[in-house]
Design a protein around this motif. Structure first.
Motif, PDB file in Angstrom:
ATOM      1  N   TYR A 222      21.044  11.214  14.918  1.00 50.33           N
ATOM      2  CA  TYR A 222      19.549  12.142  15.122  1.00 50.33           C
ATOM      3  C   TYR A 222      18.847  11.191  14.127  1.00 50.33           C
ATOM      4  O   TYR A 222      18.551  11.262  13.495  1.00 50.33           O
ATOM      5  N   LEU A 223      17.295  11.500  14.503  1.00 52.05           N
ATOM      6  CA  LEU A 223      16.446  10.641  14.177  1.00 52.05           C
ATOM      7  C   LEU A 223      15.149  11.090  13.326  1.00 52.05           C
ATOM      8  O   LEU A 223      14.554  12.714  14.104  1.00 52.05           O
ATOM      9  N   GLY A 224      14.716  11.207  12.816  1.00 52.61           N
ATOM     10  CA  GLY A 224      13.104  11.241  12.083  1.00 52.61           C
ATOM     11  C   GLY A 224      14.173  12.590  10.315  1.00 52.61           C
ATOM     12  O   GLY A 224      15.027  13.323  10.660  1.00 52.61           O
ATOM     13  N   THR A 225      12.862  13.033  10.281  1.00 52.45           N
ATOM     14  CA  THR A 225      12.742  14.126   9.313  1.00 52.45           C
ATOM     15  C   THR A 225      13.425  15.638   9.686  1.00 52.45           C
ATOM     16  O   THR A 225      13.854  16.382   9.424  1.00 52.45           O
ATOM     17  N   HIS A 226      13.164  15.612  11.172  1.00 51.83           N
ATOM     18  CA  HIS A 226      13.636  17.464  12.170  1.00 51.83           C
ATOM     19  C   HIS A 226      14.477  16.933  12.884  1.00 51.83           C
ATOM     20  O   HIS A 226      14.644  17.763  14.251  1.00 51.83           O
ATOM     21  N   GLN A 227      14.839  15.814  12.851  1.00 52.20           N
ATOM     22  CA  GLN A 227      16.009  15.171  14.320  1.00 52.20           C
ATOM     23  C   GLN A 227      15.565  15.974  15.210  1.00 52.20           C
ATOM     24  O   GLN A 227      16.280  16.255  16.034  1.00 52.20           O
ATOM     25  N   HIS A 228      14.550  15.857  15.813  1.00 51.28           N
ATOM     26  CA  HIS A 228      13.750  15.777  17.003  1.00 51.28           C
ATOM     27  C   HIS A 228      14.387  15.083  18.799  1.00 51.28           C
ATOM     28  O   HIS A 228      14.445  15.466  19.174  1.00 51.28           O
ATOM     29  N   LEU A 229      14.752  14.285  18.084  1.00 56.78           N
ATOM     30  CA  LEU A 229      14.992  13.127  19.206  1.00 56.78           C
ATOM     31  C   LEU A 229      16.613  12.709  18.739  1.00 56.78           C
ATOM     32  O   LEU A 229      16.918  12.483  17.588  1.00 56.78           O
ATOM     33  N   ALA A 230      17.932  12.351  19.471  1.00 47.39           N
ATOM     34  CA  ALA A 230      18.647  12.395  19.650  1.00 47.39           C
ATOM     35  C   ALA A 230      19.574  11.284  20.374  1.00 47.39           C
ATOM     36  O   ALA A 230      18.949  11.435  21.337  1.00 47.39           O
ATOM     37  N   SER A 231      20.206  10.725  20.576  1.00 54.70           N
ATOM     38  CA  SER A 231      20.484   9.408  21.439  1.00 54.70           C
ATOM     39  C   SER A 231      22.409   9.554  20.598  1.00 54.70           C
ATOM     40  O   SER A 231      22.581   9.536  19.695  1.00 54.70           O
ATOM     41  N   ASP A 232      22.876   8.717  21.904  1.00 56.44           N
ATOM     42  CA  ASP A 232      24.211   8.855  21.626  1.00 56.44           C
ATOM     43  C   ASP A 232      24.185   7.668  21.584  1.00 56.44           C
ATOM     44  O   ASP A 232      23.697   5.942  21.857  1.00 56.44           O
TER      45      ASP A 232
ATOM     46  N   HIS B 183      17.632   8.870  25.502  1.00 57.72           N
ATOM     47  CA  HIS B 183      16.935   9.612  24.339  1.00 57.72           C
ATOM     48  C   HIS B 183      16.677  11.436  24.927  1.00 57.72           C
ATOM     49  O   HIS B 183      16.791  11.810  26.030  1.00 57.72           O
ATOM     50  N   ARG B 184      16.847  11.425  23.495  1.00 55.74           N
ATOM     51  CA  ARG B 184      17.731  13.976  24.109  1.00 55.74           C
ATOM     52  C   ARG B 184      15.982  14.227  23.277  1.00 55.74           C
ATOM     53  O   ARG B 184      16.331  14.097  21.563  1.00 55.74           O
ATOM     54  N   PHE B 185      15.177  15.318  23.871  1.00 58.06           N
ATOM     55  CA  PHE B 185      14.539  15.461  22.498  1.00 58.06           C
ATOM     56  C   PHE B 185      14.708  16.446  22.369  1.00 58.06           C
ATOM     57  O   PHE B 185      15.274  17.824  23.665  1.00 58.06           O
ATOM     58  N   ARG B 186      15.034  17.568  21.293  1.00 59.71           N
ATOM     59  CA  ARG B 186      14.907  18.691  20.927  1.00 59.71           C
ATOM     60  C   ARG B 186      13.951  19.256  19.998  1.00 59.71           C
ATOM     61  O   ARG B 186      14.145  19.437  19.154  1.00 59.71           O
TER      62      ARG B 186
ATOM     63  N   GLY C  89       0.375  -1.070   0.354  1.00 60.47           N
ATOM     64  CA  GLY C  89       0.156   0.093   0.471  1.00 60.47           C
ATOM     65  C   GLY C  89       0.669   1.173   0.004  1.00 60.47           C
ATOM     66  O   GLY C  89       0.569   2.003  -0.475  1.00 60.47           O
ATOM     67  N   ARG C  90       2.092   1.103   1.129  1.00 61.26           N
ATOM     68  CA  ARG C  90       2.899   2.694   0.921  1.00 61.26           C
ATOM     69  C   ARG C  90       3.779   1.756   1.242  1.00 61.26           C
ATOM     70  O   ARG C  90       4.362   1.660   2.370  1.00 61.26           O
ATOM     71  N   PRO C  91       5.231   2.673   1.011  1.00 62.93           N
ATOM     72  CA  PRO C  91       6.385   2.602   1.677  1.00 62.93           C
ATOM     73  C   PRO C  91       6.552   3.518   2.673  1.00 62.93           C
ATOM     74  O   PRO C  91       5.930   4.370   3.087  1.00 62.93           O
ATOM     75  N   ARG C  92       6.943   2.404   3.609  1.00 67.81           N
ATOM     76  CA  ARG C  92       7.320   3.652   4.849  1.00 67.81           C
ATOM     77  C   ARG C  92       9.342   3.841   5.106  1.00 67.81           C
ATOM     78  O   ARG C  92      10.059   3.323   4.236  1.00 67.81           O
ATOM     79  N   ARG C  93       9.119   5.192   5.422  1.00 70.09           N
ATOM     80  CA  ARG C  93      10.769   5.284   6.028  1.00 70.09           C
ATOM     81  C   ARG C  93      11.299   5.541   7.465  1.00 70.09           C
ATOM     82  O   ARG C  93       9.993   5.727   8.120  1.00 70.09           O
ATOM     83  N   PHE C  94      12.426   4.931   7.841  1.00 71.05           N
ATOM     84  CA  PHE C  94      12.760   5.278   8.878  1.00 71.05           C
ATOM     85  C   PHE C  94      14.502   5.628   9.079  1.00 71.05           C
ATOM     86  O   PHE C  94      14.874   5.002   8.422  1.00 71.05           O
ATOM     87  N   ASP C  95      14.267   7.118   9.550  1.00 69.77           N
ATOM     88  CA  ASP C  95      15.491   7.817   8.654  1.00 69.77           C
ATOM     89  C   ASP C  95      16.342   8.568  10.145  1.00 69.77           C
ATOM     90  O   ASP C  95      15.533   8.396  10.548  1.00 69.77           O
ATOM     91  N   ALA C  96      17.395   8.131   9.930  1.00 67.63           N
ATOM     92  CA  ALA C  96      18.402   8.569  11.197  1.00 67.63           C
ATOM     93  C   ALA C  96      20.018   8.753  10.141  1.00 67.63           C
ATOM     94  O   ALA C  96      20.310   8.832   9.382  1.00 67.63           O
ATOM     95  N   GLN C  97      20.529  10.216  10.740  1.00 63.98           N
ATOM     96  CA  GLN C  97      21.607  10.810  10.079  1.00 63.98           C
ATOM     97  C   GLN C  97      22.635  10.566  11.856  1.00 63.98           C
ATOM     98  O   GLN C  97      22.308  11.629  12.610  1.00 63.98           O
ATOM     99  N   MET C  98      23.915  10.537  11.349  1.00 64.83           N
ATOM    100  CA  MET C  98      24.402   9.926  12.480  1.00 64.83           C
ATOM    101  C   MET C  98      25.552  10.931  11.910  1.00 64.83           C
ATOM    102  O   MET C  98      27.118  10.901  11.317  1.00 64.83           O
ATOM    103  N   VAL C  99      27.001  11.281  13.206  1.00 66.49           N
ATOM    104  CA  VAL C  99      27.877  12.281  13.379  1.00 66.49           C
ATOM    105  C   VAL C  99      28.633  11.550  14.165  1.00 66.49           C
ATOM    106  O   VAL C  99      28.203  11.523  15.601  1.00 66.49           O
TER     107      VAL C  99
END
Length: 225
Positions: free
Chosen positions: A122-132, A150-153, A101-111
């Motif tokens: 950093y998780l998601g399209t807006h990087q609201h969540l971050a974890s070590d 996890h930290r919310f920003r 029906g619909r593809p789903r994405r799970f995004d993360a960007q790592m630094v």
């Protein structure tokens, strides 16, 4: 001297104990000039109890986690290095699941963390969540990744996610010489409520020159570690 990848830097000598195929995959970076694309099948995507579904559905609006379970789901993971808005080397971990029906994405960007001893996720399209993320080479050459707090920003908001509603993730990635495929197993667990979400599957990897396609980077980038 070639600059090491963010993963080699974070792991130190432990990086050399990984299986050679894992070493190559986690050497992608600006210095290597390579990106890695994995294509395979998630043999199982699972969820915890019914009470988890609203949280997964909410996360899915920002490409965090996957809101539907499934079996034998084709998927792609894109590991592409680039320099973010704040001048940090970043490697994408964008996973696309071809659910019916619909593809789903799970995004993360790592630094790399400021202390260079771990990776920031950093998780998601807006990087609201971050974890070590803490990376360890296992005796069999596999890679074990465990998340920290996890930290919310968002704007003026900056707080640690309470343990009651937070979760820890454990990722194990290995290489199967018999099938020439990578194996991946992910489990997300809440300390009080038990397993929440996870998936397991196999994939093959290919390497190309770096190309940051439209839509790969997040909508918003977060400076705070």
């Amino acid at each position: 001297m070639t600059t090491p990848s963010i993963f080699r830097t974070a792991m130190g000598a432990g990086f050399d104990r990984l299986h050679p195929q894992l070493r190559r995959r986690f050497s992608v970076g600006l210095a290597s000039g390579e990106a890695c694309t994995g294509r395979g099948v998630m043999h199982r995507i699972w969820h915890g109890g019914a009470w988890v579904k609203p949280f997964l559905a909410l996360g899915a609006t920002r490409n965090i986690l996957v809101p539907r379970p499934g079996r034998d789901v084709p998927f792609v993971i894109e590991n592409v290095p680039y320099t973010d808005t704040f001048g940090r080397e970043t490697v994408s971990f964008v996973r696309t699941f071809a659910l019916p029906g619909r593809p789903r994405r799970f995004d993360a960007q790592m630094v790399l963390s400021p202390k260079k001893d771990r990776v920031l996720d950093y998780l998601g399209t807006h990087q609201h969540l971050a974890s070590d993320l803490h990376l360890h080479a296992e005796p069999d050459g596999s890679l074990l990744i465990r998340s920290g707090e996890h930290r919310f920003r968002e704007g003026a908001l900056d707080f640690r996610v309470p343990e009651l509603i937070g979760a820890t993730a454990q990722v194990r990635e290995s290489y199967d010489d018999a099938t020439d495929r990578f194996r991946i197993q992910v489990e997300v667990v809440n300390k009080h409520f038990g397993p929440l979400f996870g998936y397991e599957g196999t994939f093959e990897a290919s390497y190309t020159d770096i190309h940051v396609r439209p839509g790969l980077r997040p909508v918003r980038e977060e400076r705070r570690a």
